[in-house]
Design an enzyme around this catalytic site. Structure first.
Site, PDB file in Angstrom:
ATOM      1  N   CYS A   1       5.165   7.991   4.167  1.00  0.00           N
ATOM      2  CA  CYS A   1       4.040   8.840   3.751  1.00  0.00           C
ATOM      3  C   CYS A   1       2.741   8.640   4.519  1.00  0.00           C
ATOM      4  O   CYS A   1       2.240   9.585   5.114  1.00  0.00           O
ATOM      5  CB  CYS A   1       3.827   8.692   2.260  1.00  0.00           C
ATOM      6  SG  CYS A   1       5.258   9.390   1.394  1.00  0.00           S
TER       7      CYS A   1
HETATM    8  P1  NAD Z   1      13.414  12.285   0.707  1.00  0.00           P
HETATM    9  O1  NAD Z   1      13.585  12.627   2.131  1.00  0.00           O
HETATM   10  O2  NAD Z   1      13.757  10.922   0.203  1.00  0.00           O
HETATM   11  O3  NAD Z   1      14.265  13.313  -0.171  1.00  0.00           O
HETATM   12  C1  NAD Z   1      14.280  14.696   0.006  1.00  0.00           C
HETATM   13  C2  NAD Z   1      15.604  15.251  -0.494  1.00  0.00           C
HETATM   14  O4  NAD Z   1      15.567  16.671  -0.420  1.00  0.00           O
HETATM   15  C3  NAD Z   1      16.823  14.824   0.334  1.00  0.00           C
HETATM   16  O5  NAD Z   1      17.788  14.240  -0.525  1.00  0.00           O
HETATM   17  C4  NAD Z   1      17.332  16.136   0.950  1.00  0.00           C
HETATM   18  O6  NAD Z   1      18.721  16.168   1.115  1.00  0.00           O
HETATM   19  C5  NAD Z   1      16.872  17.143  -0.066  1.00  0.00           C
HETATM   20  N1  NAD Z   1      16.761  18.520   0.433  1.00  0.00           N
HETATM   21  C6  NAD Z   1      16.265  18.965   1.609  1.00  0.00           C
HETATM   22  N2  NAD Z   1      16.337  20.295   1.678  1.00  0.00           N
HETATM   23  C7  NAD Z   1      16.889  20.736   0.520  1.00  0.00           C
HETATM   24  C8  NAD Z   1      17.207  22.021  -0.015  1.00  0.00           C
HETATM   25  N3  NAD Z   1      16.979  23.144   0.658  1.00  0.00           N
HETATM   26  N4  NAD Z   1      17.772  22.061  -1.239  1.00  0.00           N
HETATM   27  C9  NAD Z   1      18.033  20.944  -1.931  1.00  0.00           C
HETATM   28  N5  NAD Z   1      17.739  19.696  -1.488  1.00  0.00           N
HETATM   29  C10 NAD Z   1      17.178  19.600  -0.280  1.00  0.00           C
HETATM   30  O7  NAD Z   1      11.911  12.659   0.347  1.00  0.00           O
HETATM   31  P2  NAD Z   1      10.873  11.927  -0.648  1.00  0.00           P
HETATM   32  O8  NAD Z   1      10.506  10.597  -0.112  1.00  0.00           O
HETATM   33  O9  NAD Z   1      11.364  12.058  -2.056  1.00  0.00           O
HETATM   34  O10 NAD Z   1       9.608  12.878  -0.449  1.00  0.00           O
HETATM   35  C11 NAD Z   1       9.601  14.201  -0.905  1.00  0.00           C
HETATM   36  C12 NAD Z   1       8.186  14.746  -0.812  1.00  0.00           C
HETATM   37  O11 NAD Z   1       7.343  14.026  -1.704  1.00  0.00           O
HETATM   38  C13 NAD Z   1       7.539  14.623   0.574  1.00  0.00           C
HETATM   39  O12 NAD Z   1       6.702  15.713   0.782  1.00  0.00           O
HETATM   40  C14 NAD Z   1       6.708  13.364   0.456  1.00  0.00           C
HETATM   41  O13 NAD Z   1       5.604  13.362   1.321  1.00  0.00           O
HETATM   42  C15 NAD Z   1       6.253  13.439  -0.987  1.00  0.00           C
HETATM   43  N6  NAD Z   1       5.957  12.140  -1.604  1.00  0.00           N
HETATM   44  C16 NAD Z   1       6.787  11.077  -1.393  1.00  0.00           C
HETATM   45  C17 NAD Z   1       6.520   9.870  -2.027  1.00  0.00           C
HETATM   46  C18 NAD Z   1       7.383   8.637  -1.785  1.00  0.00           C
HETATM   47  O14 NAD Z   1       7.016   7.584  -2.252  1.00  0.00           O
HETATM   48  N7  NAD Z   1       8.497   8.726  -1.077  1.00  0.00           N
HETATM   49  C19 NAD Z   1       5.436   9.762  -2.894  1.00  0.00           C
HETATM   50  C20 NAD Z   1       4.626  10.886  -3.106  1.00  0.00           C
HETATM   51  C21 NAD Z   1       4.908  12.080  -2.455  1.00  0.00           C
HETATM   52  C1  UGA Z   2       1.794   5.533  -0.818  1.00  0.00           C
HETATM   53  C2  UGA Z   2       0.698   5.698  -1.870  1.00  0.00           C
HETATM   54  O1  UGA Z   2       0.283   4.413  -2.338  1.00  0.00           O
HETATM   55  C3  UGA Z   2       1.190   6.531  -3.052  1.00  0.00           C
HETATM   56  O2  UGA Z   2       0.117   6.746  -3.970  1.00  0.00           O
HETATM   57  C4  UGA Z   2       1.690   7.863  -2.522  1.00  0.00           C
HETATM   58  O3  UGA Z   2       2.228   8.650  -3.569  1.00  0.00           O
HETATM   59  C5  UGA Z   2       2.750   7.647  -1.471  1.00  0.00           C
HETATM   60  O4  UGA Z   2       2.217   6.824  -0.402  1.00  0.00           O
HETATM   61  C6  UGA Z   2       3.190   8.923  -0.873  1.00  0.00           C
HETATM   62  O5  UGA Z   2       2.433   9.854  -0.733  1.00  0.00           O
HETATM   63  O6  UGA Z   2       4.365   8.961  -0.552  1.00  0.00           O
HETATM   64  P1  UGA Z   2       3.979   4.023  -0.545  1.00  0.00           P
HETATM   65  O7  UGA Z   2       4.055   4.611   0.825  1.00  0.00           O
HETATM   66  O8  UGA Z   2       5.181   3.972  -1.384  1.00  0.00           O
HETATM   67  O9  UGA Z   2       2.872   4.816  -1.404  1.00  0.00           O
HETATM   68  O10 UGA Z   2       3.476   2.540  -0.401  1.00  0.00           O
HETATM   69  P2  UGA Z   2       2.089   1.736  -0.511  1.00  0.00           P
HETATM   70  O11 UGA Z   2       2.230   0.715  -1.546  1.00  0.00           O
HETATM   71  O12 UGA Z   2       0.930   2.638  -0.591  1.00  0.00           O
HETATM   72  O13 UGA Z   2       2.082   1.014   0.905  1.00  0.00           O
HETATM   73  C7  UGA Z   2       2.006   1.758   2.105  1.00  0.00           C
HETATM   74  C8  UGA Z   2       1.903   0.827   3.286  1.00  0.00           C
HETATM   75  O14 UGA Z   2       0.630   0.179   3.307  1.00  0.00           O
HETATM   76  C9  UGA Z   2       2.928  -0.308   3.303  1.00  0.00           C
HETATM   77  O15 UGA Z   2       3.422  -0.487   4.612  1.00  0.00           O
HETATM   78  C10 UGA Z   2       2.160  -1.522   2.846  1.00  0.00           C
HETATM   79  O16 UGA Z   2       2.678  -2.725   3.375  1.00  0.00           O
HETATM   80  C11 UGA Z   2       0.782  -1.223   3.434  1.00  0.00           C
HETATM   81  N1  UGA Z   2      -0.321  -1.871   2.681  1.00  0.00           N
HETATM   82  C12 UGA Z   2      -0.577  -1.534   1.399  1.00  0.00           C
HETATM   83  C13 UGA Z   2      -1.100  -2.806   3.344  1.00  0.00           C
HETATM   84  O17 UGA Z   2      -0.878  -3.118   4.536  1.00  0.00           O
HETATM   85  N2  UGA Z   2      -2.152  -3.382   2.670  1.00  0.00           N
HETATM   86  C14 UGA Z   2      -2.448  -3.055   1.377  1.00  0.00           C
HETATM   87  O18 UGA Z   2      -3.422  -3.604   0.832  1.00  0.00           O
HETATM   88  C15 UGA Z   2      -1.636  -2.119   0.728  1.00  0.00           C
END
Ligand code: NAD
Ligand code: UGA
Length: 412
Positions: free
Chosen positions: A266
């Protein structure tokens, strides 16, 4: 309520299982048959604390299932979350191909639905996407009209990997971008169990809130790393410095841990797209650009500390982008490994949970990774690395190691 979720990644699966555990009927859709089969068998495809238990509980209760059939999911739900991936394209800007496809599939499945339906974009999407891509595609594929036949919300997700269930259960806030007032009614009803503040905004404001939050957290960490480099030169402990700084309520102590910097699926992609989008609009994101640059050079700093590694055996402890997850996407550890390879080191790597890193063989245990090594680099803050049974030099990139006899910290 009857809920469907498109995309069963970190966000989709946690939200789906979370709403099901609150008693709602949930159908999760994914294009990957293998993933769907695993989920239905009670085997989470990702490592997340508490997920195996919660998944088993909702499967046993019978109000949760996964499927590859989007038509079935839309027919049997009143509200659908889109939570597919939004990775970076080659130029760093957002690649919307999964959003494009998912919104077309959703529109097609919606064609024969008679009742009002609510579409919620949960993926992180650049401002303007919900309006310009999702609504456009759903209208074209369904022949229906947004605001009349279906409502549209943008509901950014703030969960952290490794703490995803805890974050789902206890959000700081719920942001609901909405096309019109009717659009958010179902989503607000679905979220009734949460007691946190709910902020309703226009669609693009919600999209912006998500980017600005992630970019700010990344800036905070890069600032901590710049300060830490300076601290090391004057012999101050950056962790103590930020303890003092964070006591100011206006600043707050979170996200000042210095070390190898940020990675994951992210922060890297969202900061790049934030900067690219700002430039496309003629704005100048200097601070975020600088944070990205500061972060990029950190892997080379720990490799510099290791000195001449050519022909030497280097134990690498930690591959995941942070502790508590198996995710290695854009992990700083993977960058360190590339640099070590370029310098001709023989790498013995270990991580307790990380998924596969292309081209890297792994050791089964920390002890095996340390066997015969001359130097040990600690790249992820797994608790088991607090005490490392090793008499050679340890270089700690995450301030986790407690035995500090033959030790050097990246910045402390
Ligand atoms: P991910 O890549 O782990 O999962 C996405 C899933 O969507 C996959 O399993 C894929 O096969 C499926 N997919 C793709 N196209 C599809 C379709 N047409 N129909 C059905 N399934 C389909 O992604 P993620 O980490 O869950 O992230 C999803 C979104 O949420 C991203 O935009 C990311 O930036 C955001 N987000 C992620 C996190 C996180 O911690 N990973 C936190 C907050 C927001
Ligand atoms: C981050 C945000 O914290 C979430 O709020 C958000 O939803 C998510 O991205 C997203 O949009 O997907 P995440 O990527 O799971 O979550 O992990 P974090 O705990 O935020 O850590 C991100 C990176 O920063 C890691 O590599 C971690 O090691 C590093 N980090 C974090 C530092 O180097 N120092 C810190 O003090 C905190």
């Amino acid at each position: 309520m009857k809920v469907s979720v498109i995309g069963t990644g970190y966000v989709g699966l946690i939200s789906g299982v979370g709403y099901a555990s609150q008693g709602h009927d949930v159908i999760c859709v994914d294009v990957l048959e293998e993933k769907v089969a695993k989920i239905n068998a009670g085997e989470p495809p990702i490592h997340e604390a508490g997920l195996p238990e919660r998944l088993r509980q909702v499967l046993d209760k019978g109000n949760f299932k996964a499927t590859t059939d989007i038509t079935d999911a839309i027919e049997n739900s009143d509200i659908c979350f889109i939570s597919v991936g939004t990775p970076s394209a080659a130029d760093g800007s957002i690649d919307l191909k999964y959003i494009e496809q998912a919104s077309k599939d959703l529109g097609t499945a919606l064609k024969n639905k008679d009742s009002y339906f609510t579409i919620v974009v949960k993926s992180t999407v650049t401002p303007g996407t919900t309006e310009g891509t999702v609504i456009k595609n759903v209208e074209a594929a369904s022949g229906k009209k947004a605001g009349q036949d279906f409502g549209v919300c943008m509901n950014p997700e703030f969960l952290r990997e490794g703490k995803a269930i805890e974050d789902f259960d206890n959000p700081d806030r719920i942001v609901i971008g909405r096309l019109d007032e009717k659009s958010s009614e179902a989503l607000k009803a679905l979220n009734k169990a949460f007691t946190c503040p709910v902020l309703e905004t226009p669609l693009s404001t919600a999209e912006m809130i998500k980017y600005v939050s992630n970019a700010f957290l990344a800036v905070k960490i890069s600032y901590a790393n710049e300060v830490a480099e300076f601290c090391k030169k004057i012999g101050a402990d950056p962790y103590e410095v930020f303890k003092g700084v964070g006591m100011d309520k206006r600043i707050n102590p979170a996200f000042f841990n210095s070390g190898l910097g940020w990675g994951g699926s992210c922060f890297p992609k969202d900061t790049k797209e934030f900067a690219a989008a700002a430039k496309r609009e003629g704005a100048n994101p200097r601070i975020v650009d600088a944070a990205i640059e500061t972060n990029k050079i950190l892997p080379s700093k720990i490799v510099e500390l290791a000195g001449d590694v050519s022909g030497k055996t280097v134990a690498v402890l930690g591959l995941a982008f942070k502790a508590g997850t198996d995710d290695v996407r854009e992990s700083q550890a993977v960058e360190v490994i590339k640099l070590l390879n370029e310098k001709g080191a023989k790498i013995q790597a270990y991580d307790p949970e990380a998924s596969e890193v292309e081209g890297l063989e792994r050791e089964e245990t920390m002890e095996k990774a340390l066997e015969g090594a001359e130097i040990c680099l600690v790249l992820t803050e797994w608790p088991e690395f607090e005490n490392i049974p090793f008499s050679g030099k340890i270089i700690d990139g995450r301030n986790i190691v407690e035995n500090r006899e033959n030790y050097e910290g990246l910045f402390w």
